[in-house]
Design a protein around this motif. Sequence first.
Motif, short mmCIF file in Angstrom:
data_model
loop_
_atom_site.label_atom_id
_atom_site.label_comp_id
_atom_site.label_asym_id
_atom_site.label_seq_id
_atom_site.Cartn_x
_atom_site.Cartn_y
_atom_site.Cartn_z
N ALA A 11 0.92 -1.15 -0.01
CA ALA A 11 0.06 -0.10 0.03
C ALA A 11 0.72 1.24 -0.01
CB ALA A 11 -1.05 0.03 1.28
N GLN A 12 2.16 1.27 0.88
CA GLN A 12 2.91 2.17 0.90
C GLN A 12 3.60 2.58 -0.51
OE1 GLN A 12 5.86 2.51 4.01
NE2 GLN A 12 5.60 4.75 4.34
N ALA A 13 3.74 1.37 -1.18
CA ALA A 13 4.72 1.72 -2.53
C ALA A 13 3.57 2.30 -3.47
CB ALA A 13 5.29 0.40 -2.92
N ALA A 14 2.38 1.99 -3.52
CA ALA A 14 1.59 2.52 -4.43
C ALA A 14 1.14 3.85 -4.16
CB ALA A 14 0.26 1.73 -4.05
N GLY A 15 1.33 4.62 -3.02
CA GLY A 15 1.33 5.74 -2.95
C GLY A 15 -0.30 6.26 -2.63
N CYS A 16 -0.54 7.43 -2.63
CA CYS A 16 -1.87 7.93 -2.11
C CYS A 16 -2.66 8.10 -3.37
CB CYS A 16 -1.85 9.57 -1.94
SG CYS A 16 -3.28 10.27 -1.74
N ARG A 17 -3.83 7.23 -3.18
CA ARG A 17 -4.69 6.90 -4.06
C ARG A 17 -5.55 8.29 -4.94
NH1 ARG A 17 -8.99 4.37 -1.68
NH2 ARG A 17 -7.81 4.52 0.15
N ARG A 22 3.39 10.77 -1.28
CA ARG A 22 4.14 9.87 -0.46
C ARG A 22 3.27 9.64 0.69
NH1 ARG A 22 9.64 9.31 0.89
NH2 ARG A 22 9.14 10.74 2.43
N LEU A 23 3.30 8.37 1.08
CA LEU A 23 2.65 8.03 2.27
C LEU A 23 3.29 8.09 3.58
CD1 LEU A 23 0.10 5.33 0.72
CD2 LEU A 23 -0.48 7.80 1.28
N HIS A 24 2.99 8.56 4.59
CA HIS A 24 3.65 8.43 5.95
C HIS A 24 2.86 7.48 6.82
CE1 HIS A 24 6.05 12.63 5.39
NE2 HIS A 24 6.45 11.60 4.48
N SER A 25 3.56 6.98 7.64
CA SER A 25 3.10 6.04 8.53
C SER A 25 1.84 6.85 9.44
CB SER A 25 4.06 5.20 9.35
OG SER A 25 3.45 4.45 10.43
N ALA A 26 0.82 6.32 9.68
CA ALA A 26 0.14 6.81 10.75
C ALA A 26 -0.96 5.65 11.31
CB ALA A 26 -1.04 8.10 10.28
N ARG A 46 -2.79 -0.85 14.17
CA ARG A 46 -2.83 -1.29 12.84
C ARG A 46 -2.41 -0.43 11.93
NH1 ARG A 46 -8.63 -2.65 9.41
NH2 ARG A 46 -7.51 -2.52 7.40
N PHE A 47 -1.63 -1.09 10.74
CA PHE A 47 -0.80 -0.03 9.81
C PHE A 47 -2.09 0.76 9.07
CE2 PHE A 47 2.00 -3.97 9.88
CZ PHE A 47 2.96 -3.18 10.29
N SER A 48 -1.63 1.92 9.08
CA SER A 48 -2.30 2.97 8.14
C SER A 48 -1.44 4.03 7.80
CB SER A 48 -3.45 3.38 9.17
OG SER A 48 -4.22 4.08 8.46
N PHE A 49 -1.81 4.83 6.88
CA PHE A 49 -0.90 5.93 6.00
C PHE A 49 -1.62 6.94 5.80
CE2 PHE A 49 0.66 1.54 4.93
CZ PHE A 49 2.26 1.68 5.48
N CYS A 50 -1.01 7.95 5.99
CA CYS A 50 -1.52 9.48 5.63
C CYS A 50 -0.63 10.01 4.50
CB CYS A 50 -1.34 10.35 6.93
SG CYS A 50 -2.37 11.67 7.18
N CYS A 51 -1.39 10.56 3.52
CA CYS A 51 -0.83 11.49 2.37
C CYS A 51 0.22 12.48 3.06
CB CYS A 51 -1.76 11.91 1.38
SG CYS A 51 -0.95 12.65 0.09
N ALA A 52 1.48 12.59 2.51
CA ALA A 52 2.22 13.70 3.02
C ALA A 52 1.87 14.80 2.24
CB ALA A 52 3.74 13.36 2.78
N CYS A 56 -3.97 17.61 0.87
CA CYS A 56 -4.51 16.21 0.45
C CYS A 56 -4.82 15.46 1.86
CB CYS A 56 -3.73 15.41 -0.24
SG CYS A 56 -4.51 13.62 -0.89
N ARG A 57 -3.67 14.86 2.45
CA ARG A 57 -3.64 14.19 3.72
C ARG A 57 -4.35 13.11 3.96
NH1 ARG A 57 0.99 16.06 5.92
NH2 ARG A 57 1.34 18.08 6.13
N ARG A 58 -4.77 12.45 2.72
CA ARG A 58 -5.81 11.28 2.59
C ARG A 58 -5.14 10.06 3.40
NH1 ARG A 58 -9.31 9.47 -2.44
NH2 ARG A 58 -9.85 7.33 -1.65
N ARG A 59 -6.17 9.69 4.20
CA ARG A 59 -5.81 8.28 4.72
C ARG A 59 -6.00 7.16 3.89
NH1 ARG A 59 -4.68 6.28 9.87
NH2 ARG A 59 -4.72 8.28 11.13
#
Length: 196
Positions: A11-17, A22-26, A46-52, A56-59
């Motif tokens: 999911a992180q490699a794919a980037g923000c949808r 880039r996705l940062h760990s959240a 639980r793993f989750s990410f936030c757009c850097a 945007c900042r989308r989760r």
Amino acid sequence: MALDQDLAREAQAAGCRACGGRLHSALYPRKPRGGPDDLGPSYESRFSFCCAREGCRRRTTPPSVRYLGRRVYLGAVIVLVTAMQAGLTPIRTQRLQELIGVSIRTLKRWRTWWRTTFVATAFWRAAAGRFMPPVRVDVLPASLLDRFGVLDARAQLRGVLRFLSPLTTTSVPLGASLAMAARDPQTMPVVPPPPR
Ligand SMILES: [Zn+2]
């Protein structure tokens, strides 16, 4: 944990949808129930990410084989315990209560979830047709475990949890979930290829 790490890395490699950023760990804090006492700190989130990207900042929350959505019990517990319920005697119910602290009311709710809510999801309606012969709904999820791997309970459980993992997020299409389930070399889902 290793399976969730893989799913998170992808999911992180794919980037923000939304914007490709880039996705940062959240991490999401979690306090799962039903597992052994020595699960360790990795199960406290639980793993989750936030757009850097500013604005945007989308989760993005990758699918998980450990947590079945927001349910407080571990996915493995929900699958295995409900699968046992075909022969749920008062003694077994009491034993389960002692072992994992789950009440008879919760057990009944899980069984109802599998046989009414789960089978009504778009996910299951799309997936059901790919199992041949059809999976028996009245004995779910035991009937699903039988379709993943033979004679190896661990492989069956891994297969089912991978198969179900898209239910824990909204971003994974069904084809990807079946591919995920098939990726485990010890798991052989009895799923014919999708019709062309
Ligand atoms: Zn973004």
